[in-house]
Design an enzyme around this catalytic site. Structure first.
Site, PDB file in Angstrom:
ATOM      1  CE1 TYR A  51       8.852   3.440 -12.629  1.00 49.43           C
ATOM      2  CE2 TYR A  51       7.991   3.061 -14.833  1.00 49.43           C
ATOM      3  CZ  TYR A  51       8.045   2.719 -13.495  1.00 49.43           C
ATOM      4  OH  TYR A  51       7.297   1.689 -13.017  1.00 49.43           O
ATOM      5  CD  GLU A  53      12.401   2.352  -9.991  1.00 45.84           C
ATOM      6  OE1 GLU A  53      13.623   2.144 -10.162  1.00 45.84           O
ATOM      7  OE2 GLU A  53      11.530   1.499 -10.177  1.00 45.84           O
ATOM      8  CG  ASP A 206      -3.221   8.164   9.812  1.00 42.68           C
ATOM      9  OD1 ASP A 206      -3.416   9.183   9.119  1.00 42.68           O
ATOM     10  OD2 ASP A 206      -3.589   7.024   9.472  1.00 42.68           O
ATOM     11  CB  THR A 232      -4.925  10.690   2.952  1.00 47.11           C
ATOM     12  OG1 THR A 232      -5.801  11.404   3.821  1.00 47.11           O
ATOM     13  CG2 THR A 232      -4.952   9.217   3.314  1.00 47.11           C
ATOM     14  CE  LYS A 235      -9.374   9.832   4.410  1.00 43.33           C
ATOM     15  NZ  LYS A 235      -8.149   9.094   4.199  1.00 43.33           N
ATOM     16  NE  ARG A 241      -8.411   8.264  -3.811  1.00 39.76           N
ATOM     17  CZ  ARG A 241      -9.475   8.674  -3.114  1.00 39.76           C
ATOM     18  NH1 ARG A 241     -10.270   9.604  -3.587  1.00 39.76           N
ATOM     19  NH2 ARG A 241      -9.740   8.138  -1.947  1.00 39.76           N
TER      20      ARG A 241
HETATM   21  N1  PLP Z   1      -5.494   6.810   7.814  1.00 43.91           N
HETATM   22  C1  PLP Z   1      -6.700   7.256   8.163  1.00 43.91           C
HETATM   23  C2  PLP Z   1      -6.899   7.844   9.525  1.00 43.91           C
HETATM   24  C3  PLP Z   1      -7.780   7.152   7.268  1.00 43.91           C
HETATM   25  O1  PLP Z   1      -8.998   7.573   7.635  1.00 43.91           O
HETATM   26  C4  PLP Z   1      -7.540   6.603   5.988  1.00 43.91           C
HETATM   27  C5  PLP Z   1      -8.612   6.483   4.992  1.00 43.91           C
HETATM   28  O2  PLP Z   1      -9.743   6.690   5.174  1.00 43.91           O
HETATM   29  C6  PLP Z   1      -6.258   6.137   5.692  1.00 43.91           C
HETATM   30  C7  PLP Z   1      -5.256   6.265   6.620  1.00 43.91           C
HETATM   31  C8  PLP Z   1      -5.962   5.417   4.417  1.00 43.91           C
HETATM   32  O3  PLP Z   1      -5.966   6.164   3.322  1.00 43.91           O
HETATM   33  P1  PLP Z   1      -6.084   5.511   1.859  1.00 43.91           P
HETATM   34  O4  PLP Z   1      -7.496   5.102   1.715  1.00 43.91           O
HETATM   35  O5  PLP Z   1      -5.657   6.628   1.012  1.00 43.91           O
HETATM   36  O6  PLP Z   1      -5.144   4.343   1.823  1.00 43.91           O
END
Ligand code: PLP
Length: 433
Positions: A51, A53, A206, A232, A235, A241
């Site tokens: 842990y 935090e 994002d 993320t 990918k 993950r």
């Molecule tokens: N943002 C985008 C552009 C995504 O394509 C995804 C997932 O496919 C996410 C955020 C969310 O990711 P997670 O599934 O890890 O929550």
């Protein structure tokens, strides 16, 4: 201690089956990848036991000397992997995944019911960018914030920046989000920066789908124009993950992003970080700086283009007419077949891709397209020729799906389906949105 096999053969056997499935299937899911053995070793390590935090040097638990070292190493590598100056940019590597990372940004810089604009889900955006239907606020983002999605120009399949600008002037969003789950082209970050500045909004990218490509500099760099970048890590980046949030260190629109974002992650929305994941992420960020990773990402783009070109030559209509990144979106509607049927048929042939809505679709349940990506099979060594073969296999699957659709259902089945569609059908709640 006993091994997994000794302790729980049932779980071990499911894992073995999944490993076999991953090995045998042609995986074309654009958001998936095969991470490395080194990353999986780190994720499976004793760091899961701790842990911690708080942030390095400021923990709410003792015994974090090694955890602090690991998190600092991960932060440093994250900044280096994306070519960032640590004086100007900071990063939080604790988000548990992409959706939490996005919600953490929103709670950091917005008040409840502030306005946001992200790409609409049926046009390629992600749920966490504010998706809602006329009947329902589907994601937490649209429940707690006011969302006015922007869309593609349906004639070109490209983001309609003119409309985004007009709408932003009327809607006055506090945040504009550049990023997508199913958009085969680069975003025009300079244009989006101008629009955000003209209405006094934050600009966030994002880059979840494309972060590996960004690290390898094979697509446009969102860091040049955005205030905040989320991603993320599992990918195209090929890590475990997880999620990350990058932020400018200088205040933006009067907000100290560093403290606002760090506080939103913890204690705002999370508790203890997943230290084993952070260790795996550190490994993947080391790999992401290697020459091999750059070669891999170039191959991802070349493969995606080869897949796109082959599908076009087979007569398919692609949203936006091609691909500049890792994914291809096919509009099947001109053929008179939907994405759900094709996904199902290809699943039976061990080809894994996903049905996807395409601009102009009426139903999200039976969307008119399929989405395919190159990262996973490129990791397994596929080159352009292999992706051309994959396109041929998909074509075969589509022919079979079309033939199956043409085979008229018996009158008994037709009567039954009429009953299923009727309000008298008692077993499933009908979804009409
Ligand atoms: N943002 C985008 C552009 C995504 O394509 C995804 C997932 O496919 C996410 C955020 C969310 O990711 P997670 O599934 O890890 O929550």
């Amino acid at each position: 201690d006993n091994s997994l096999g000794d302790t729980d053969p049932e779980v071990q056997s499911i894992i073995a089956d999944e490993k076999e499935r991953q090995f045998r299937n042609l995986s074309l899911i654009a958001s998936e990848n095969f991470t490395s053995r080194a990353v999986m070793e780190a994720v499976g390590s004793c760091l899961t036991n701790k842990y911690s935090e708080g942030l390095p040097g400021k923990r709410y638990y003792g015994g974090n000397v090694n955890i602090d070292k690991m998190e600092i190493l991960c932060q440093e590598r994250a900044l280096r992997a994306f070519h960032l100056d640590g004086e100007k940019w900071g990063v939080n590597v604790q988000p548990l995944s992409g959706s939490p990372a996005n919600f953490e940004v929103y709670t950091a810089i917005l008040n409840p019911h502030d306005r946001i604009m992200g790409l609409d889900l049926p046009h390629g955006g992600h749920l966490s960018h504010g998706f809602m239907t006329p009947k329902r606020r589907v994601s937490g983002t649209s429940i707690y914030f006011e969302s006015m999605p922007y869309r593609l120009d349906e004639s070109t399949g490209l983001v309609d920046y003119d409309m985004l600008e007009k709408t932003a002037i009327l809607f006055r969003p506090k945040l504009i989000i550049a990023g997508a789950s199913a958009y085969p082209r680069d975003f025009d970050y300079p244009r989006m920066r101008k629009i955000a500045d003209s209405v006094g909004a934050f600009l966030m990218a994002d880059m979840a789908h494309i972060s590996g490509l960004v690290a390898a500099s094979v697509v446009a760099d969102p860091f040049e124009y955005c205030d905040i970048v989320t991603t993320t890590t599992h990918k195209s980046l090929r890590g475990p993950r997880g999620g990350m949030i990058f932020f400018k260190k200088d205040p933006v629109l009067g907000v100290d992003l560093e403290s606002a974002i760090n506080n939103a992650v913890f204690p705002g929305l999370q508790g203890g970080p997943h230290n084993h994941t952070i260790a795996g992420l550190a490994v993947s960020l080391k790999l992401a700086q290697s020459p091999e990773f750059k070669t891999y990402q170039k191959q991802v783009v070349a493969n995606s283009r080869a897949l796109a070109d082959r599908l076009i030559s087979l007569g398919y209509k692609l949203v936006s007419g091609g691909s500049d990144n890792h994914l291809v979106l096919v509009d099947l509607r001109p053929l008179g077949i939907d994405g759900a049927r094709v996904e199902k048929i290809l699943d039976l042939a061990s080809i894994t891709l996903n049905k996807n809505s395409v601009p102009g679709d009426k139903s999200a349940l039976v969307p008119g397209g399929i989405r395919m990506g190159a990262p996973a099979m490129t990791t397994r060594g596929f080159t352009e020729n292999d992706f051309e073969s994959a396109a041929d296999f998909i074509h075969e699957g589509v022919q079979i799906a079309l033939a199956a659709k043409k085979a008229a259902p018996s009158s008994k089945v037709q009567d039954f389906m009429k009953f299923v569609e009727s309000p008298d059908f008692p077993f499933t709640q009908r979804i009409s949105e």
